[in-house]
Write an enzyme that holds these catalytic residues in place. Structure first.
Site, PDB file in Angstrom:
ATOM      1  N   GLY A 193       0.826  -1.201   0.000  1.00  0.00           N
ATOM      2  CA  GLY A 193       0.000   0.000   0.000  1.00  0.00           C
ATOM      3  C   GLY A 193       0.860   1.251   0.000  1.00  0.00           C
ATOM      4  O   GLY A 193       1.958   1.296  -0.567  1.00  0.00           O
ATOM      5  N   SER A 194       0.363   2.269   0.703  1.00  0.00           N
ATOM      6  CA  SER A 194       0.925   3.624   0.540  1.00  0.00           C
ATOM      7  C   SER A 194       2.359   3.781   1.020  1.00  0.00           C
ATOM      8  O   SER A 194       3.020   4.736   0.627  1.00  0.00           O
ATOM      9  CB  SER A 194       0.034   4.621   1.280  1.00  0.00           C
ATOM     10  OG  SER A 194      -1.230   4.663   0.676  1.00  0.00           O
ATOM     11  N   VAL A 195       2.838   2.901   1.873  1.00  0.00           N
ATOM     12  CA  VAL A 195       4.236   3.053   2.292  1.00  0.00           C
ATOM     13  C   VAL A 195       5.165   2.930   1.079  1.00  0.00           C
ATOM     14  O   VAL A 195       6.288   3.431   1.098  1.00  0.00           O
ATOM     15  CB  VAL A 195       4.642   2.016   3.370  1.00  0.00           C
ATOM     16  CG1 VAL A 195       3.958   2.289   4.680  1.00  0.00           C
ATOM     17  CG2 VAL A 195       4.367   0.612   2.906  1.00  0.00           C
ATOM     18  N   LYS A 221       4.837   4.397  -1.591  1.00  0.00           N
ATOM     19  CA  LYS A 221       4.951   5.693  -2.284  1.00  0.00           C
ATOM     20  C   LYS A 221       6.324   6.314  -2.051  1.00  0.00           C
ATOM     21  O   LYS A 221       6.780   7.143  -2.841  1.00  0.00           O
ATOM     22  CB  LYS A 221       3.847   6.638  -1.808  1.00  0.00           C
ATOM     23  CG  LYS A 221       2.468   6.236  -2.316  1.00  0.00           C
ATOM     24  CD  LYS A 221       1.356   7.018  -1.655  1.00  0.00           C
ATOM     25  CE  LYS A 221      -0.011   6.516  -2.112  1.00  0.00           C
ATOM     26  NZ  LYS A 221      -1.116   7.040  -1.289  1.00  0.00           N
ATOM     27  N   ASP A 225      -5.218   6.920   4.288  1.00  0.00           N
ATOM     28  CA  ASP A 225      -4.151   6.689   3.312  1.00  0.00           C
ATOM     29  C   ASP A 225      -4.416   5.399   2.546  1.00  0.00           C
ATOM     30  O   ASP A 225      -3.507   4.759   2.047  1.00  0.00           O
ATOM     31  CB  ASP A 225      -2.795   6.631   4.008  1.00  0.00           C
ATOM     32  CG  ASP A 225      -2.768   5.573   5.077  1.00  0.00           C
ATOM     33  OD1 ASP A 225      -3.839   4.992   5.364  1.00  0.00           O
ATOM     34  OD2 ASP A 225      -1.689   5.311   5.635  1.00  0.00           O
TER      35      ASP A 225
END
Lengths: 161, 677
Positions: free
Chosen positions: B290-292, B294, B572
């Site tokens: 997921g967003s980590v 990014k 997030d």
């Protein structure tokens, strides 16, 4: 008794006695007293005077004697010298084995103590104790850093690394 | 007489000769003909073979605290067929060993009836019981010494340590990975005993080789804190599983690996328990991060594009990729790139990913160590999942930019986070203290790493950052990234409403001493996002680690509380429906723990929303002037007058500039001017 001597006597001694001539007791036994009538009891008298007897000096016998004594002592010393190390070795062997077993036992004991120490030092237990003592984690402001002076008195007193 | 004596002597001599011959013959028979037989009999009687103990090596933590050690224990066995009086012996043994005499007698009789020549009476007896039995010196009792592995801290670092089987061979964790080093090889010695069975001489036949003591990089105090906080968070947020990895980014030393659920390695596995608690989730189970992820996307953007933290990036509610319009939870219009990270904008990340491109993104994923095992000294490490570039679809770049279509382990995330924290070096994690590892490899420029540190700090210090309320460590600066993704239903292979909540971060920002990655699986609802769920775990674990590691504070003690009237954007959650669930992650074995995101929004076109994939001129700003030949002062004055941000490199006279004079400067980007003499 059926010893070897009696077996030999049976074959040789008896035969020699049969062939000997008859002898009277006066001839052969001057110190014998007259016997009692109708008695088969005999008495003998012999006067011995040793007051004048002087031991004849025999250097050869003396030296032989000393040689025997010396040999015996030497043999004894030799025997002791031969067997003493073995004896000491045996005693040392017992001691070594006993020490080895003791060392093994102590190693096991040390391992057990290390296990116990580790259990006592486990973070779970320390936290439980801290909770019981109502200790709390120090606030950031309460933490003092030693700025790389591990040899200082303060560092030593608080177990600084 | 002379003849008689001679005859006697002759006869005696003959008898003596015969006697001597008989004796010699007997000696010949005993000493030579039957030598082997009598030697064996003598040995049986006088000698016994004793095993020299070679204990399995201990496992220590980095401070020397014992995490695993072996201890000899005595077990009692008998030969039921050779018991002189079973009833009496059962009574004696039962009294010493605290057993039931009737039951023990019954066992003797049963074993005897079955013709069994061996029976364990009691295993692992107390030392006092062993001493009493040894003192009694019964011939029908045998005391056997066995080695038993103990883990004095119980479940602490259980997944790291692993365990051993009944033969004391490692079957998991370090015990398995380093079994050859830990394993001891017992020796043998022959002991000569006297009639009282006391030994007085011994000969070593083979030397014992004790196992090596292994010192790990794990710090049991940090490990304990990680496990405690992880368990607390799992229970508090109703998660199913979770994992925490703590690394020293300067050396790659693994300070803690915590998993939930966990187990006590002192206890053998049970059927009811199953193997799930024994799975080392942190390195064996990949999931969609997921967003980590990014962070990787933005790092690649800094290195391969002209995007800078200030560059404005479209972050509307929709984004178009390969003709598909994708909707996001947030509508921010346009955001500087650093705020894309702080707010965890999905459309912003997709736009940046599109700018980076497939090849660059794939290259940086590899550079950060994804798609291959970290090489940690533990068995069963997963290499994660990075699809070959040829298998990427047209929308894959959008998915990957948000941390989908990629499977990573918590340990891989920690390694990747260490790249940022260490200034751009990929340092392989290390579990055994002092062990040689691959030399560090520079995978990104130091400037990029420093920029990323600052941007990740924004996630925590900016009032609208997704980690603002949760990740601030008192007394320390910190940087990180939250992440939330939906998990996959193993039955349907589709995404469900459970989340994987993650946080990866480090502290202090300027000279990071500790990297902490937290991942909880199976959270629900808004309270199950990475910020409220995982960031507090990061905060608590990092605070403990920093204190234990004696890291000086880099914030004043009287720093104001980080409260803000602005509501932080905690959502997030990344978008998961850009492409199908990666098959390995949707499989039955991994799906339970794998995660992905799902777009819940309906597709609505927003006509005025610009796509970042549109021609760059739509994003262009002023025309770049010619700075060549000018001094630093002149360049500063001219750029300030025109409102053009400039990056100054070197000193003297401007020799080169990027972009060149006359080019249109994209909004938010800067001109890089190189000076020289």
């Amino acid at each position: 008794m059926a010893t070897l001597a009696t077996i030999f006597d049976r074959f040789f001694t008896v035969r020699a006695a049969e062939q000997a001539a008859p002898r009277t007791w006066e001839d052969e036994e001057p110190n014998r007293l007259r016997c009692f009538p109708n008695e088969d009891v005999y008495f003998f008298v012999k006067k011995i005077d040793n007051t004048q007897v002087v031991r004849e000096s025999d250097p050869a016998a003396r030296s032989t004697c000393w040689r025997v004594i010396g040999s015996c002592v030497a043999a004894a010393v030799l025997l002791i010298a031969v067997f003493l190390p073995s004896l000491y070795g045996l005693i040392a062997g017992y001691q070594l084995e006993a020490l080895g077993q003791e060392r093994q036992h102590l190693e096991i004991e040390r391992s057990a103590l290390q296990l116990e120490e580790s259990r006592l030092m486990s973070p779970q237990r320390l936290e439980e104790l801290a909770r019981q003592q109502q200790f709390i984690d120090p606030a950031p402001a309460k933490v003092v850093y030693l700025d790389g002076k591990p040899e200082g008195i303060l560092a030593k007193s608080i177990g600084g690394r | 007489m002379e003849i008689q004596g001679t005859r006697r002597v002759n006869l005696l001599a003959r008898l003596g000769f015969v006697w001597a011959v008989l004796i010699a013959a007997r000696l010949l028979q005993l000493q030579i003909v039957q030598h082997a037989k009598y030697q064996a009999l003598a040995r049986d009687q006088q000698e016994k073979t004793v095993e020299i103990r070679a204990p399995r090596g201990a496992i220590l933590d980095r401070m020397g605290q014992r995490l695993a050690l072996s201890l000899p224990v005595v077990s009692v066995c008998v030969n039921p067929l050779r018991l002189p009086d079973p009833a009496l012996e059962a009574n004696i043994l039962a009294r010493i060993l605290d057993l039931d005499p009737a039951e023990l007698l019954s066992r003797f009789q049963t074993a005897s009836a079955a013709g069994r020549g061996f029976l364990w009476v009691k295993r692992r007896i107390e030392p006092e019981q062993a001493r009493r039995l040894a003192d009694l010196n019964f011939e029908w009792v045998e005391l056997r010494t066995e080695s038993v592995r103990f883990y004095p801290n119980k479940q602490l670092a259980a997944h790291v340590l692993g365990g051993v089987d009944f033969e004391e061979n490692g079957n998991a964790g370090v015990e398995l990975a380093l079994n050859d080093e830990l394993e001891g090889h017992p020796g043998e010695r022959r002991v000569t005993v006297d009639p009282r069975k006391q030994s007085f001489h011994s000969t070593t036949d083979s030397e014992a080789i004790p196992g090596e003591t292994i010192k790990l990089t794990i710090d049991s105090r940090i490990q304990f804190a990680a496990e405690r906080e992880l368990e607390k968070a799992v229970h508090q947020h109703g998660a199913k599983t979770g994992s925490v990895v703590v690394l020293d980014p300067r050396t790659g030393d693994v300070l803690a690996i915590a998993n939930y659920p966990t187990y006590d390695p002192n206890e053998p596995p049970t059927k009811e328990q199953g193997l799930t608690p024994r799975d080392n989730l942190a390195l064996s189970t990949p999931y969609e991060p997921g967003s980590v992820f990014k962070v990787i996307t933005l790092t690649a953007a800094l290195e391969t594009t002209r995007l800078r933290p200030e560059t404005i990036v479209p972050c509307g509610s929709t984004v178009t990729i390969a003709g598909r319009v994708i909707h996001d939870h947030g509508h921010y219009g346009s955001l500087p790139m650093e705020d894309v990270l702080a707010r965890s904008s999905n459309t912003g990340a997709i736009n940046i990913g599109l700018r980076v491109g497939d090849a660059n993104m794939f290259e940086y994923m590899k550079r950060f160590g994804f798609g291959r095992p970290t090489g940690l000294t533990l068995p069963g490490e997963s290499s994660g999942l990075v699809r070959p570039l040829r298998r990427w679809s047209k929308v894959s770049i959008g998915s990957v930019a948000m941390g989908h279509e990629v499977g990573v382990t918590t340990l891989q995330l920690a390694q990747a986070c260490s790249v940022i924290a260490s200034g751009g070096l990929l340092i392989r994690p290390r579990l055994v203290a002092g062990a040689a590892t691959e030399p560090p490899v520079r995978v990104i420029q130091p400037e990029t790493a420093i920029t990323m540190r600052r941007m990740m700090e924004g996630v925590i210090i900016k009032p609208y950052g997704t980690g603002f309320h949760y990740a601030h460590i008192p007394g320390y600066t910190a940087a990180g990234k939250t992440g939330t993704a939906q998990t996959v239903d193993p039955k349907t292979g589709k995404y469900k409403s459970e989340y994987n909540a993650s946080f990866m971060g480090f502290s202090p920002v300027t000279n990071p001493a500790v990297v902490v990655v937290v991942s909880l699986h199976g959270t629900h609802g808004e309270a199950g996002f990475g910020g409220p769920v995982s960031a507090p775990v990061f905060r608590e674990v990092a605070a403990v680690a920093l204190r234990i590691l004696n890291v000086p504070k880099d914030l004043p003690d009287d720093a104001p509380e980080t409260t803000s009237p602005v509501k932080a954007d905690e959502n997030d959650l990344s978008i998961a429906v850009l492409s199908p669930v990666p098959q390995p992650l949707a499989g039955a074995s991994l799906a339970e723990l794998s995660t992905a995101t799902r777009a819940e929004l309906s597709i609505n076109d927003v006509p005025d929303q610009r796509s970042f994939s549109q021609p760059p001129e739509q994003l262009a700003g002023p025309t770049v002037p010619n700075f060549r030949g000018k001094s630093v002062r002149d360049v500063i004055e001219q750029s300030a007058a025109l409102g053009i941000p400039v990056e100054y490199v070197g000193s003297g006279v401007a020799r080169n500039q990027i972009p060149p004079a006359g080019a249109l400067l994209p909004i938010g980007e800067r001109v890089r001017v190189q000076f020289g003499h």
